[in-house]
Scaffold this active site. Structure first.
Site, PDB file in Angstrom:
ATOM      1  CE  LYS A  80     -30.120  26.479  -5.860  1.00 42.80           C
ATOM      2  NZ  LYS A  80     -29.829  25.149  -5.324  1.00 42.80           N
TER       3      LYS A  80
ATOM      4  CG  ASP B 224     -30.220  26.808   0.067  1.00 42.11           C
ATOM      5  OD1 ASP B 224     -30.940  27.375   0.919  1.00 42.11           O
ATOM      6  OD2 ASP B 224     -29.047  26.476   0.296  1.00 42.11           O
TER       7      ASP B 224
END
Length: 378
Positions: free
Chosen positions: A222, A240
């Site tokens: 991420k 997320d």
């Protein structure tokens, strides 16, 4: 003589009798005529009845028509009043149970196009000036808001502007600076560790490849995609918590693991769209499609959302749930892009500064001042 006189008398009597009979005939005829007159009158009366009945029917129809017109006018007026008082709610358009892959791709891309029109100013909500600042800020954003990170990093980068400076820092001093972000001891180890790795393994420069970035302490896929997409312009999907929640609500995928979600969504969009897609979805998740109470009644993509109705559907009540610039509140960045400011966005206040809440829709007065940016978390 007497006999002769008697004969005319009889005749006379007989004549009188005949006259009487003859006279009686007209009387009977007159009586019959008189009797027949009422019959004709009755016939006329009977004939007149349908006319009266027709008039009565016409009058009844006219009254009914008038009543119907009045009722129709009243209904129309009532509908106008209802429309003015309570705006029409958006009807959801649930996708078919057996939605084909092609149909899913079309629906997903249409949602992204709609979001692009709603958030033309979408951007990473972490303040940064170079790849090093972005990778450190992204690591610090775990378990806290981007706003809190943005309020904390100015002091950190002012004191330690390069990887070499942060790698050689006193851990206790770094911990004190990072305390407002939470989990400050673990985060201190991560940012100092990645700074040492950048200094020792990459010549003090942040690498621009995914396989190199994920080797840095505290950096996962991420974080790596945030850096690649926003510091190097290389496409990446940022999975997320907001992204995960929304793509499942929209039934783009049923996967729950970030890596699997990333792959599933990557198949629906061309690579060139990945970075901005992430911004659009995350912006929407922070401002309208919240975790606990989505503002369904104020959502611009409600007709495309299969989860419509999970949140507040009343338009007026939903408006009160909007956050950041959509609700008239400050954003997360202290130094947002100009496009965000042009769209009405408000810069976030520095750490410890006070800011007044926007005017209340009901009273028109400003709310109480606060130094906490907890409104509209992450």
């Amino acid at each position: 003589m007497a006999a002769k006189k008697a004969t005319p008398a009889k005749k006379s009597a007989s004549g009188k009798k005949t006259t009487a009979v003859k006279k009686a005939t007209p009387v009977r005829k007159a009586a019959a005529v008189k009797k027949s007159v009422p019959v004709k009158k009755s016939a006329v009366a009977k004939k007149a009845t349908p006319v009266k009945k027709t008039l009565a029917v016409k009058k009844t129809l006219a009254v009914k028509k008038s009543a119907a017109v009045k009722k129709s006018a009243a209904v129309k007026k009532s509908a106008v009043v209802k429309k003015a008082v309570a705006p029409e709610r958006v009807a959801p358009a649930r996708p078919p149970r057996n939605e084909s892959h092609t149909a899913l791709v079309r629906r997903a891309r249409r949602i992204d196009r709609e979001l692009a029109e709603v958030y033309p100013y979408a951007h990473p909500e972490l303040d940064f000036e170079n790849p090093f600042q972005l990778v450190v800020a992204t690591v610090l954003s775990a378990q806290t808001t981007d706003l809190r990170v943005n309020q904390t990093t100015p002091a950190l980068f002012a004191k330690y502007p390069t990887p070499e400076d942060l790698a050689a820092a006193n851990p206790e001093e770094v911990e004190e600076i990072l305390r407002p972000t939470g989990f400050f001891r673990a985060k201190t180890k991560s940012v100092m560790g990645l700074s040492k790795a950048l200094r020792d393994d990459f010549g003090g420069e942040v690498p621009g490849r995914l396989e190199d970035l994920v080797k840095l302490p505290g950096v996962g896929r991420k974080t790596a995609f945030v850096v690649l997409g926003n510091a190097f312009g290389r496409p990446g999907i940022t999975v997320d918590t907001h992204f995960q929640r929304l793509v499942r609500r929209w039934e783009w995928t049923a996967e729950k693991e970030p890596d699997k979600i990333e792959r599933a969504i990557g198949e629906l969009f061309p690579k060139t769209d990945w970075t901005m897609l992430s911004h659009h979805v995350i912006f929407h998740g922070r401002r309208i499609c919240h975790a606990r109470k989505p503002a369904c009644g104020a959502c611009p993509i409600a007709p495309l959302c299969p989860a419509y109705g999970e949140g507040e559907t009343d338009p007026e009540k939903a408006k009160k749930l909007l956050k950041y610039e959509k609700g008239g509140f400050p954003g997360q960045r202290l130094n947002p892009p100009q496009s965000y400011l042009d769209a009405g966005g408000i810069p976030a206040p520095p750490l410890g500064a006070t800011t007044a809440a926007p005017a209340s829709p009901s009273t028109g007065t400003a709310g109480p001042a606060t130094d906490s940016p907890s409104r509209g978390t992450g």
